[in-house]
Scaffold this motif. Structure first.
Motif, mmCIF file in Angstrom:
data_model
loop_
_atom_site.group_PDB
_atom_site.id
_atom_site.type_symbol
_atom_site.label_atom_id
_atom_site.label_comp_id
_atom_site.label_asym_id
_atom_site.label_seq_id
_atom_site.Cartn_x
_atom_site.Cartn_y
_atom_site.Cartn_z
ATOM 1 N N HIS A 87 22.543 29.829 -8.558
ATOM 2 C CA HIS A 87 21.565 29.443 -7.744
ATOM 3 C C HIS A 87 21.508 27.833 -8.101
ATOM 4 N N HIS A 92 22.887 32.305 -13.313
ATOM 5 C CA HIS A 92 21.732 33.098 -13.567
ATOM 6 C C HIS A 92 21.707 33.497 -15.193
ATOM 7 N N SER A 93 20.429 33.844 -15.468
ATOM 8 C CA SER A 93 20.053 34.079 -16.849
ATOM 9 C C SER A 93 20.812 35.120 -17.377
ATOM 10 N N LYS A 164 13.585 37.295 -20.026
ATOM 11 C CA LYS A 164 13.745 36.930 -18.779
ATOM 12 C C LYS A 164 13.080 36.073 -17.878
ATOM 13 N N GLN A 165 13.530 35.430 -17.043
ATOM 14 C CA GLN A 165 13.279 34.428 -16.279
ATOM 15 C C GLN A 165 12.979 34.651 -14.752
ATOM 16 N N ASP A 167 13.666 34.382 -10.992
ATOM 17 C CA ASP A 167 14.876 33.883 -10.384
ATOM 18 C C ASP A 167 14.906 33.685 -8.859
ATOM 19 N N GLN A 168 15.769 33.437 -8.168
ATOM 20 C CA GLN A 168 15.758 33.207 -6.621
ATOM 21 C C GLN A 168 15.361 34.663 -6.102
#
Length: 262
Positions: A87, A92-93, A164-165, A167-168
């Protein structure tokens, strides 16, 4: 006609060959080649994609083998592929964790592992701090790495789950739920190329009526056996009736005497 979301894009398909698998659809019709074919029999997990679907008013993610899933099974759902994770130029993480932990060797199986880890991370829920190795092993049980690189992949899973972060997908969750609500199946859907067709009834009564009218039809649920006739034996299935939209057939009741399915 069937309708589904390809990540954020609404797709409507009416004249597609119903024998088309999700893997074929992605690679040959949409040019999304990140999803790989390893075995075409549901054994290796290289073709893993993620489905977003409504459970009540909540969004749930689950993995599936795109090589054994016919396109009709996407009706009313969201399809997410490995191309959709990056993104605004940033991995992505889950992808970043695979890089940081050196979880990719030859790389062929990597997209499948990434998608399984993505579903695992999304389904953990907010506020979950502890890492559960057993849960990770279950989530990755359908993915094979022929380079035997499981240790770094498990390390990547731990990093992705513990760090965990947002995300979109989190940012667009309300929008996605609204989109899926608008395309919730409300009548029997049909997909046909003029010669072959698939039908997706919503009730047991509709199923009985369609099956009586089409006694030669093959009943399609998960497709783990039926799809092999197409992918391994190269046969055509002229008529399929997909039972995956029938609520009554999704129920599992467990008592001390028996298990009743559907």
């Amino acid at each position: 006609m069937i309708q589904f979301l390809l990540n954020r894009e609404l797709r409507s398909e009416q004249t597609l060959d119903p024998n088309t698998t999700v893997l074929q659809y992605l690679r040959e019709h949409r040019g999304k080649t990140g999803t790989k074919e390893g075995c075409a029999s549901g054994d290796c997990g290289a073709c893993t994609v993620v489905i977003g679907e409504l459970v009540g008013d909540r969004l749930r993610y689950r993995t599936l083998n795109s090589c054994l899933t016919f396109v009709c099974a996407l009706h009313g759902k969201q399809l997410i592929t490995v191309e959709d994770l990056k993104h605004q130029g940033q991995l992505h993480s889950v992808q970043q964790a695979m890089v940081d932990c050196h979880g990719s060797q030859c790389g062929f199986c990597t997209p499948g592992f990434v998608m399984s880890l993505f579903a695992l991370q999304k389904n953990r829920g907010d506020g979950v701090q502890t890492y559960d190795p057993h849960q990770t092993h279950e989530a990755l049980a359908g993915n094979l790495c022929r380079c035997t690189g499981y240790r770094p992949i498990l390390e990547a899973a731990e990093q992705a789950c513990c760090a965990k972060q947002p995300d979109q997908f989190d940012a667009r969750e309300a929008e996605t739920i609204a989109q899926l609500q608008r395309i919730t199946p409300r009548e029997t859907a049909e997909l046909s190329d003029g010669e072959k067709r698939s039908l997706s009834p919503l009730t047991v009564a509709e199923l009985a009526e369609l099956y009586a009218a089409n006694p030669q039809a093959r009943l399609l649920a998960g497709g783990t056996d039926l799809a092999l006739e197409v992918t391994q034996f190269h046969r055509e299935l002229p008529v399929m009736i997909h039972v995956g939209q029938i609520t009554e057939m999704k129920q599992v009741q467990i008592t001390d005497r028996h298990i009743e399915i559907g």
